[in-house]
Design a protein around this motif. Structure first.
Motif, PDB file in Angstrom:
ATOM      1  N   ASP A   1     -17.434  83.910  -8.232  1.00 20.99           N
ATOM      2  CA  ASP A   1     -17.191  85.049  -7.349  1.00 20.99           C
ATOM      3  C   ASP A   1     -17.960  86.272  -7.842  1.00 20.99           C
ATOM      4  N   GLU A   2     -17.872  86.543  -9.125  1.00 20.27           N
ATOM      5  CA  GLU A   2     -18.560  87.695  -9.711  1.00 20.27           C
ATOM      6  C   GLU A   2     -20.075  87.535  -9.604  1.00 20.27           C
ATOM      7  N   PHE A   3     -20.558  86.336  -9.850  1.00 17.54           N
ATOM      8  CA  PHE A   3     -21.998  86.064  -9.762  1.00 17.54           C
ATOM      9  C   PHE A   3     -22.496  86.321  -8.346  1.00 17.54           C
ATOM     10  N   ALA A   4     -21.837  85.781  -7.338  1.00 13.96           N
ATOM     11  CA  ALA A   4     -22.252  85.981  -5.944  1.00 13.96           C
ATOM     12  C   ALA A   4     -22.184  87.456  -5.568  1.00 13.96           C
ATOM     13  N   GLY A   5     -21.208  88.159  -6.080  1.00 13.47           N
ATOM     14  CA  GLY A   5     -21.054  89.579  -5.796  1.00 13.47           C
ATOM     15  C   GLY A   5     -22.216  90.422  -6.279  1.00 13.47           C
ATOM     16  N   GLU A   6     -22.932  89.939  -7.293  1.00 15.07           N
ATOM     17  CA  GLU A   6     -24.100  90.672  -7.792  1.00 15.07           C
ATOM     18  C   GLU A   6     -25.196  90.772  -6.730  1.00 15.07           C
ATOM     19  N   TRP A   7     -25.152  89.877  -5.745  1.00 18.57           N
ATOM     20  CA  TRP A   7     -26.126  89.890  -4.641  1.00 18.57           C
ATOM     21  C   TRP A   7     -25.426  90.196  -3.317  1.00 18.57           C
TER      22      TRP A   7
END
Length: 81
Positions: free
Chosen positions: A68-74
């Motif tokens: 979730d955090e990784f996808a949120g970076e984009w």
């Protein structure tokens, strides 16, 4: 082994390509994520498409919160299965 797949939804192709490239570095998976264009209902224009980064996780070892955090970076998100 299981057939677990994670789907990250990203706003455009550039974001999806960057995320797919960074994914291996961050999470250390052997298999490269697959990019899939997901046209929005009723739209033909490529600008009106989301891009999916599909990640195979046969050992079910990836943490959903980290994804979730990784996808949120984009400016994206992880789809719930």
């Amino acid at each position: 082994m299981s057939d677990v797949r994670h789907v990250l939804v990203l706003p455009d192709r550039d974001a999806a390509e960057e995320a797919a490239e960074a994914f291996g570095e961050r999470f250390g998976l052997d298999e490269e994520p697959q990019l899939v264009r997901d046209a929005l209902a009723g739209e033909d224009d490529a600008e009106d498409a989301q891009w999916l980064v599909v990640v195979a996780d046969p050992e079910d070892r990836l943490d959903p919160v980290a994804l979730d955090e990784f996808a949120g970076e984009w400016d994206g998100w992880r789809e719930e299965p």
